[in-house]
Motif scaffolding. Structure first.
Motif, short mmCIF file in Angstrom:
data_model
loop_
_atom_site.label_atom_id
_atom_site.label_comp_id
_atom_site.label_asym_id
_atom_site.label_seq_id
_atom_site.Cartn_x
_atom_site.Cartn_y
_atom_site.Cartn_z
N PRO A 73 0.84 -1.21 0.00
CA PRO A 73 0.00 0.00 0.00
C PRO A 73 0.87 1.25 0.00
CG PRO A 73 -0.03 -1.04 2.16
CD PRO A 73 0.72 -1.96 1.24
N GLN A 74 0.42 2.28 -0.71
CA GLN A 74 1.15 3.55 -0.79
C GLN A 74 0.57 4.52 0.23
OE1 GLN A 74 3.81 4.09 -2.79
NE2 GLN A 74 3.65 1.94 -3.33
N ALA A 75 1.48 5.19 0.94
CA ALA A 75 1.04 6.18 1.92
C ALA A 75 0.65 7.46 1.21
CB ALA A 75 2.16 6.46 2.92
N SER A 76 -0.36 8.13 1.73
CA SER A 76 -0.79 9.40 1.15
C SER A 76 0.19 10.50 1.56
CB SER A 76 -2.20 9.74 1.64
OG SER A 76 -2.15 10.09 3.01
N PRO A 77 0.19 11.62 0.85
CA PRO A 77 1.07 12.73 1.24
C PRO A 77 0.82 13.22 2.67
CG PRO A 77 0.23 13.10 -0.97
CD PRO A 77 -0.47 11.89 -0.41
N VAL A 78 -0.42 13.18 3.11
CA VAL A 78 -0.75 13.60 4.48
C VAL A 78 -0.09 12.64 5.48
CG1 VAL A 78 -2.64 13.88 6.13
CG2 VAL A 78 -2.89 14.72 3.78
N GLU A 79 -0.18 11.34 5.19
CA GLU A 79 0.43 10.36 6.08
C GLU A 79 1.96 10.50 6.10
OE1 GLU A 79 -2.69 6.62 5.78
OE2 GLU A 79 -1.30 6.98 4.12
N LEU A 80 2.56 10.78 4.94
CA LEU A 80 4.01 10.96 4.88
C LEU A 80 4.45 12.19 5.68
CD1 LEU A 80 4.71 10.10 1.14
CD2 LEU A 80 5.28 8.74 3.16
N ARG A 81 3.69 13.30 5.58
CA ARG A 81 4.04 14.50 6.36
C ARG A 81 3.90 14.22 7.85
NH1 ARG A 81 1.45 17.21 2.13
NH2 ARG A 81 -0.50 17.35 3.26
N ALA A 82 2.85 13.48 8.23
CA ALA A 82 2.66 13.14 9.65
C ALA A 82 3.81 12.27 10.15
CB ALA A 82 1.32 12.44 9.85
N LEU A 83 4.24 11.32 9.32
CA LEU A 83 5.36 10.47 9.69
C LEU A 83 6.64 11.28 9.82
CD1 LEU A 83 6.47 7.65 10.26
CD2 LEU A 83 6.78 7.37 7.80
N ASP A 84 6.90 12.19 8.89
CA ASP A 84 8.09 13.06 8.97
C ASP A 84 8.06 13.91 10.24
OD1 ASP A 84 9.20 12.10 6.64
OD2 ASP A 84 8.39 13.72 5.39
N ALA A 85 6.88 14.43 10.58
CA ALA A 85 6.76 15.24 11.79
C ALA A 85 7.03 14.40 13.04
CB ALA A 85 5.37 15.87 11.87
N GLN A 86 6.53 13.17 13.05
CA GLN A 86 6.76 12.29 14.20
C GLN A 86 8.25 11.95 14.33
OE1 GLN A 86 4.69 11.39 16.56
NE2 GLN A 86 6.18 10.16 17.62
N ILE A 87 8.90 11.66 13.22
CA ILE A 87 10.34 11.36 13.24
C ILE A 87 11.11 12.57 13.73
CG2 ILE A 87 12.34 10.87 11.76
CD1 ILE A 87 10.44 9.07 10.11
N ALA A 88 10.74 13.76 13.30
CA ALA A 88 11.42 14.98 13.76
C ALA A 88 11.25 15.16 15.26
CB ALA A 88 10.86 16.20 13.01
#
Length: 179
Positions: A33-48
């Motif tokens: 499954p491909q992550a949506s851009p919203v999910e990718l931004r949320a993941l980047d924010a969590q990693i940060a």
């Protein structure tokens, strides 16, 4: 010789195993499954946020414990910082911590940017930012969407030295101790 109940039990178990293997085979054939851009931004924010918490623990003198095997520091990653800052970073006034949050900028490069700005004055443009060792045209182009320049004036007592030229404009000199 197994009884009828035992045979049915063995057949049931064999049927469940075959069905399970079939389901696993179908899952392996499906594309992930491909992550949506919203999910990718949320993941980047969590990693940060996690990286920020780790830096805070390290700067407080504490060690991070992993897996109960004793105190260890987290492994260093050579991957570029790809967290996207929430607003533009003004490189003419920003501190090391704020600059370090930019993509492709680590702690060493952030220190160099601040040191060069303090020594040579405000950058004012991406072209002037390239005078920092480690920032060439490619890195400057990558940073362009995330940075701004206020052009804050440097103190009158600060006179730019020869190291305040762009790297491409500096004369090539041998390093001390090398021939």
């Amino acid at each position: 010789m197994p009884s009828d109940g035992e045979r049915r039990g063995l057949l049931t178990i064999a049927g469940v195993l075959v069905l399970g293997m079939g389901v696993r085979a179908l899952d392996a054939l499906r594309p992930p499954p491909q992550a949506s851009p919203v999910e990718l931004r949320a993941l980047d924010a969590q990693i940060a946020r996690v990286d920020s918490a780790r830096r805070g623990l390290r700067s407080a003198g504490k060690q991070i414990v992993r897996g109960g095997s004793g105190p260890q520091s987290p492994p260093r990653s050579r991957a570029p910082n790809t967290a996207v800052p929430s607003s533009l970073v003004d490189l003419d006034v920003a501190g090391v911590d704020e600059i370090e949050r930019l993509p492709w900028v680590g702690p060493v490069l952030a220190q160099r940017i601040v040191a060069n700005r303090d020594r040579c004055g405000a950058f004012g443009s991406l072209e002037a930012l390239q005078r920092v060792y480690g920032i060439g045209a490619r890195v400057a182009a990558r940073l362009e969407p995330y940075v701004t320049f206020s052009g804050a004036p440097r103190p009158h007592s600060a006179a730019p030295g020869p190291d305040c030229q762009r790297a491409a404009e500096r004369p090539i000199t041998a390093r001390p101790g090398r021939s």
